[in-house]
Design a protein around this motif. Structure first.
Motif, PDB file in Angstrom:
ATOM      1  N   TYR A  30      -6.829  16.610  43.596  1.00 16.78           N
ATOM      2  CA  TYR A  30      -5.805  17.648  43.722  1.00 16.78           C
ATOM      3  C   TYR A  30      -6.151  18.592  44.877  1.00 16.78           C
ATOM      4  CZ  TYR A  30      -3.015  21.781  42.781  1.00 16.78           C
ATOM      5  OH  TYR A  30      -2.170  22.850  42.922  1.00 16.78           O
ATOM      6  N   PHE A  31      -7.365  19.122  44.877  1.00 11.35           N
ATOM      7  CA  PHE A  31      -7.749  20.075  45.912  1.00 11.35           C
ATOM      8  C   PHE A  31      -7.793  19.427  47.291  1.00 11.35           C
ATOM      9  CE2 PHE A  31      -9.579  22.661  42.337  1.00 11.35           C
ATOM     10  CZ  PHE A  31      -8.764  23.768  42.540  1.00 11.35           C
ATOM     11  N   ALA A  32      -8.066  18.132  47.350  1.00  7.35           N
ATOM     12  CA  ALA A  32      -8.076  17.412  48.633  1.00  7.35           C
ATOM     13  C   ALA A  32      -6.658  17.094  49.116  1.00  7.35           C
ATOM     14  CB  ALA A  32      -8.876  16.116  48.498  1.00  7.35           C
ATOM     15  N   GLY A  33      -5.675  17.267  48.230  1.00 11.77           N
ATOM     16  CA  GLY A  33      -4.295  16.991  48.602  1.00 11.77           C
ATOM     17  C   GLY A  33      -3.921  15.523  48.511  1.00 11.77           C
ATOM     18  N   THR A  34      -4.739  14.707  47.856  1.00 11.50           N
ATOM     19  CA  THR A  34      -4.449  13.277  47.759  1.00 11.50           C
ATOM     20  C   THR A  34      -3.711  12.903  46.480  1.00 11.50           C
ATOM     21  OG1 THR A  34      -6.631  12.810  46.826  1.00 11.50           O
ATOM     22  CG2 THR A  34      -6.410  12.658  49.222  1.00 11.50           C
ATOM     23  N   SER A  35      -3.706  13.801  45.478  1.00 14.67           N
ATOM     24  CA  SER A  35      -2.999  13.523  44.228  1.00 14.67           C
ATOM     25  C   SER A  35      -2.765  14.823  43.473  1.00 14.67           C
ATOM     26  CB  SER A  35      -3.812  12.572  43.347  1.00 14.67           C
ATOM     27  OG  SER A  35      -3.157  12.374  42.110  1.00 14.67           O
ATOM     28  N   ALA A  36      -1.624  14.901  42.822  1.00 17.96           N
ATOM     29  CA  ALA A  36      -1.330  16.044  41.957  1.00 17.96           C
ATOM     30  C   ALA A  36      -1.168  15.580  40.515  1.00 17.96           C
ATOM     31  CB  ALA A  36      -0.075  16.770  42.433  1.00 17.96           C
ATOM     32  N   ARG A  37      -1.648  14.368  40.227  1.00 21.18           N
ATOM     33  CA  ARG A  37      -1.553  13.789  38.876  1.00 21.18           C
ATOM     34  C   ARG A  37      -2.804  14.133  38.080  1.00 21.18           C
ATOM     35  NH1 ARG A  37       1.807   9.128  37.608  1.00 21.18           N
ATOM     36  NH2 ARG A  37       0.236   8.940  35.995  1.00 21.18           N
ATOM     37  N   PHE A  38      -2.581  14.491  36.848  1.00 23.26           N
ATOM     38  CA  PHE A  38      -3.687  14.775  35.939  1.00 23.26           C
ATOM     39  C   PHE A  38      -3.515  13.896  34.707  1.00 23.26           C
ATOM     40  CE2 PHE A  38      -3.306  18.676  38.443  1.00 23.26           C
ATOM     41  CZ  PHE A  38      -4.616  18.820  38.871  1.00 23.26           C
ATOM     42  N   ASP A  39      -4.099  12.732  34.745  1.00 26.53           N
ATOM     43  CA  ASP A  39      -4.030  11.803  33.617  1.00 26.53           C
ATOM     44  C   ASP A  39      -5.238  12.020  32.710  1.00 26.53           C
ATOM     45  OD1 ASP A  39      -1.639  10.630  34.457  1.00 26.53           O
ATOM     46  OD2 ASP A  39      -2.703   9.261  35.792  1.00 26.53           O
ATOM     47  N   VAL A  40      -5.402  13.234  32.284  1.00 23.10           N
ATOM     48  CA  VAL A  40      -6.523  13.630  31.438  1.00 23.10           C
ATOM     49  C   VAL A  40      -5.963  13.908  30.052  1.00 23.10           C
ATOM     50  CG1 VAL A  40      -8.334  15.381  31.146  1.00 23.10           C
ATOM     51  CG2 VAL A  40      -7.662  14.670  33.441  1.00 23.10           C
ATOM     52  N   PRO A  41      -6.591  13.388  28.993  1.00 23.58           N
ATOM     53  CA  PRO A  41      -6.107  13.729  27.654  1.00 23.58           C
ATOM     54  C   PRO A  41      -6.285  15.227  27.404  1.00 23.58           C
ATOM     55  CG  PRO A  41      -8.181  12.527  27.515  1.00 23.58           C
ATOM     56  CD  PRO A  41      -7.768  12.525  28.953  1.00 23.58           C
ATOM     57  N   LEU A  42      -5.241  15.847  26.866  1.00 22.22           N
ATOM     58  CA  LEU A  42      -5.264  17.295  26.631  1.00 22.22           C
ATOM     59  C   LEU A  42      -5.348  17.610  25.145  1.00 22.22           C
ATOM     60  CD1 LEU A  42      -2.450  18.437  29.102  1.00 22.22           C
ATOM     61  CD2 LEU A  42      -4.919  18.306  29.514  1.00 22.22           C
ATOM     62  N   ASP A  43      -6.022  18.700  24.839  1.00 24.12           N
ATOM     63  CA  ASP A  43      -6.066  19.247  23.490  1.00 24.12           C
ATOM     64  C   ASP A  43      -5.521  20.668  23.573  1.00 24.12           C
ATOM     65  OD1 ASP A  43      -6.571  20.247  20.982  1.00 24.12           O
ATOM     66  OD2 ASP A  43      -8.744  19.905  21.039  1.00 24.12           O
ATOM     67  N   LEU A  44      -4.223  20.816  23.311  1.00 23.17           N
ATOM     68  CA  LEU A  44      -3.569  22.131  23.352  1.00 23.17           C
ATOM     69  C   LEU A  44      -3.472  22.745  21.964  1.00 23.17           C
ATOM     70  CD1 LEU A  44      -0.707  21.246  25.861  1.00 23.17           C
ATOM     71  CD2 LEU A  44      -2.822  22.497  26.331  1.00 23.17           C
ATOM     72  N   GLY A  45      -4.153  22.148  20.994  1.00 25.67           N
ATOM     73  CA  GLY A  45      -4.045  22.560  19.604  1.00 25.67           C
ATOM     74  C   GLY A  45      -4.591  23.932  19.287  1.00 25.67           C
ATOM     75  N   GLY A  46      -5.247  24.580  20.226  1.00 26.53           N
ATOM     76  CA  GLY A  46      -5.790  25.907  19.963  1.00 26.53           C
ATOM     77  C   GLY A  46      -4.752  27.013  20.000  1.00 26.53           C
ATOM     78  N   GLY A  47      -3.575  26.725  20.513  1.00 26.98           N
ATOM     79  CA  GLY A  47      -2.527  27.736  20.619  1.00 26.98           C
ATOM     80  C   GLY A  47      -1.584  27.718  19.437  1.00 26.98           C
ATOM     81  N   THR A  48      -0.761  28.741  19.357  1.00 26.80           N
ATOM     82  CA  THR A  48       0.277  28.799  18.325  1.00 26.80           C
ATOM     83  C   THR A  48       1.341  27.758  18.638  1.00 26.80           C
ATOM     84  OG1 THR A  48       1.663  30.362  19.538  1.00 26.80           O
ATOM     85  CG2 THR A  48      -0.073  31.314  18.115  1.00 26.80           C
ATOM     86  N   PRO A  49       2.193  27.415  17.693  1.00 25.60           N
ATOM     87  CA  PRO A  49       3.279  26.472  18.002  1.00 25.60           C
ATOM     88  C   PRO A  49       4.145  26.944  19.180  1.00 25.60           C
ATOM     89  CG  PRO A  49       3.039  26.662  15.631  1.00 25.60           C
ATOM     90  CD  PRO A  49       2.124  27.708  16.247  1.00 25.60           C
TER      91      PRO A  49
END
Length: 181
Positions: free
Chosen positions: A66-85
């Motif tokens: 991303y910072f190199a400007g070669t990709s803006a894709r983030f195919d990383v598994p996310l855990d957003l469960g810490g937030g409210t609905p």
């Protein structure tokens, strides 16, 4: 914010300064610039070598691209469960904003079906625990001002310029503060 007791963290030096990544057994649950507003107590989690956790490695590799400007894709598994609905709904909506695009707080509140919750949407965006990957930097004020960014508006401007996002001819970085009730 509620995080898994199995969360681990690591540090990484980005082009915009030091960052901390946190991962749970479900996925990436935090990316913060050092000193970022709303950063949790990072010392609650063990510091591990970056290479010791596959999600941390994936995050680093995606951010390098991303910072190199070669990709803006983030195919990383996310855990957003810490937030409210509500927060999770806002963060999921942020993930739908493509690189190089921006939206306003008002438009985002309308998108999630809460048109009168503009301030609440702004608060949820400000508490986004996964900077850059969950692209809260792509939300601007209705007038186009670069209002608010927990990592600093200078970083927000840099990220948007890196993505070639359409900005005003002379982007104005707003330093307005609002009274809290």
């Amino acid at each position: 914010m509620n995080y898994s007791p199995n969360t681990v963290r690591t540090s990484w030096l980005s082009p915009l300064g030091p960052m901390t990544f946190a991962a749970s057994e479900k996925g990436l649950c935090g990316v913060w610039f050092d000193g970022q507003r709303h950063e949790p107590d990072l010392n609650q989690w063990p510091l591990v070598p970056l290479e010791s956790h596959p999600v941390l490695v994936q995050t680093r590799d995606a951010l390098v691209a991303y910072f190199a400007g070669t990709s803006a894709r983030f195919d990383v598994p996310l855990d957003l469960g810490g937030g409210t609905p509500f927060q999770q709904a806002v963060w999921q909506a942020l993930l739908q904003i493509p690189a190089g695009a921006t939206t306003s707080y008002r438009a985002l509140s309308q998108h999630i079906g809460r048109p009168k919750a503009v301030r609440a949407v702004g608060a949820a965006i400000g508490r986004n625990p996964i900077s850059v990957v969950v692209p809260c930097h792509r939300v601007v004020g209705s007038s186009g001002d670069l209002t608010g960014y927990a990592g600093g508006v200078e970083r927000k401007a840099w990220l948007l310029q890196r993505e070639n996002a359409p900005l005003a001819t002379q982007p104005h970085v707003s330093h307005k503060t609002r009274k809290t009730q």
